[in-house]
Design a protein around this motif. Structure first.
Motif, PDB file in Angstrom:
ATOM      1  N   UNK A   4       1.161  -1.673   0.139  1.00  0.00           N
ATOM      2  CA  UNK A   4       0.135  -0.197  -0.487  1.00  0.00           C
ATOM      3  C   UNK A   4       0.904   1.378   0.216  1.00  0.00           C
ATOM      4  N   UNK A   6       0.394   5.707   0.292  1.00  0.00           N
ATOM      5  CA  UNK A   6      -0.593   6.233   0.882  1.00  0.00           C
ATOM      6  C   UNK A   6       0.265   7.141   0.226  1.00  0.00           C
ATOM      7  N   UNK A  64      -1.314  -1.409  -4.193  1.00  0.00           N
ATOM      8  CA  UNK A  64      -2.570  -0.102  -4.143  1.00  0.00           C
ATOM      9  C   UNK A  64      -2.242   1.053  -3.633  1.00  0.00           C
ATOM     10  N   UNK A  66      -3.143   4.235  -2.536  1.00  0.00           N
ATOM     11  CA  UNK A  66      -4.919   5.197  -1.179  1.00  0.00           C
ATOM     12  C   UNK A  66      -4.515   6.678  -1.379  1.00  0.00           C
ATOM     13  N   UNK A  68      -4.894  10.127  -0.108  1.00  0.00           N
ATOM     14  CA  UNK A  68      -5.009  10.411   1.389  1.00  0.00           C
ATOM     15  C   UNK A  68      -4.736  11.913   1.298  1.00  0.00           C
ATOM     16  N   UNK A  72     -10.338  13.891  -4.886  1.00  0.00           N
ATOM     17  CA  UNK A  72     -10.134  14.151  -6.211  1.00  0.00           C
ATOM     18  C   UNK A  72      -9.947  15.451  -6.929  1.00  0.00           C
ATOM     19  N   UNK A  77      -6.370  13.009  -9.813  1.00  0.00           N
ATOM     20  CA  UNK A  77      -6.373  12.079 -11.368  1.00  0.00           C
ATOM     21  C   UNK A  77      -5.896  12.477 -12.287  1.00  0.00           C
ATOM     22  N   UNK A  99      -7.223   3.375  -5.691  1.00  0.00           N
ATOM     23  CA  UNK A  99      -7.597   3.770  -5.208  1.00  0.00           C
ATOM     24  C   UNK A  99      -8.571   4.608  -5.050  1.00  0.00           C
ATOM     25  N   UNK A 100     -10.027   5.076  -4.873  1.00  0.00           N
ATOM     26  CA  UNK A 100     -10.791   6.070  -4.147  1.00  0.00           C
ATOM     27  C   UNK A 100      -9.672   7.395  -3.503  1.00  0.00           C
ATOM     28  N   UNK A 101     -10.592   8.202  -3.586  1.00  0.00           N
ATOM     29  CA  UNK A 101      -9.914   9.976  -2.606  1.00  0.00           C
ATOM     30  C   UNK A 101     -10.070   9.282  -0.899  1.00  0.00           C
ATOM     31  N   UNK A 102      -9.715   8.811   0.391  1.00  0.00           N
ATOM     32  CA  UNK A 102     -10.332   8.687   1.312  1.00  0.00           C
ATOM     33  C   UNK A 102     -11.138   9.646   1.853  1.00  0.00           C
ATOM     34  N   UNK A 104     -13.232  10.424  -0.115  1.00  0.00           N
ATOM     35  CA  UNK A 104     -14.584  10.035  -1.077  1.00  0.00           C
ATOM     36  C   UNK A 104     -15.285   8.764  -0.273  1.00  0.00           C
TER      37      UNK A 104
END
Lengths: 121, 121
Positions: A4, A6, A64, A66, A68, A72, A77, A99-102, A104
């Protein structure tokens, strides 16, 4: 092995990074074996590329990322997918998923609302 | 009367603001009577000053500003207190208190860690 990253913006003042350390510690408290690193867009190290390279050096083949971020914007993006694509060219065996922003996440939004109401007394 | 301003950075793409709408909706779902507005540093409206002026026009005399930021960088530590001081000069009866950034809340950090672990599968 899966890892992961961040992904954070970075800032000039060193204390800005504290919540990132706490997030990483909260993850490691639950899953101590997961390789998890912070990687920053600017102003702080390690950079995003350095974080990925560090995980690859530890044997990670699947990452992955993510963001933080609260939401976005262009850093998430545009800048992030471009950097990820460049890094995957350097590491052809590596897969990077974003992944999508935290901010969201419904649970994060709920926790923020709870905190805000508490702060407003 | 007490009000809340959700202080955000702002961004060029319009969808960036969505999580802010969701946070505001989550607050109003719990406390429908609380005056709560978003106010942005740049690139988006209302500006922070416009948000405060709007609350004052609704009779708010006490405002808690919650920075919807992951961490406190110069926007939160320098720009925000300066703007708040300028606005209090224009509205001598108004009190503005600045809370810690949402990303510094332990519950928010915990929710982010949970989301990140879920996103990493």
């Amino acid at each position: 092995m899966k890892g992961i990253v961040l992904f954070g913006h970075g800032a000039r003042n060193a204390e800005w990074v504290e919540p990132f350390h706490r997030i990483r510690a909260a993850i490691l408290a639950r899953v101590p074996e997961v390789p998890v690193e912070m990687g920053f867009l600017e102003l702080m190290r390690p950079t995003f590329a350095e974080a990925v390279d560090g995980l690859v050096a530890r044997g990670v083949t699947e990452i992955v990322v993510v963001p933080v971020f609260m939401a976005a914007g262009s850093h998430v993006k545009k800048d992030l997918p471009l950097m990820a694509a460049e890094i995957m060219e350097r590491h052809p065996q590596l897969e990077i998923a974003i992944a999508a922003a935290v901010g969201e996440s419904p649970q994060v939004i709920d926790a923020m609302a709870t905190y805000i109401l508490g702060a407003a007394g």
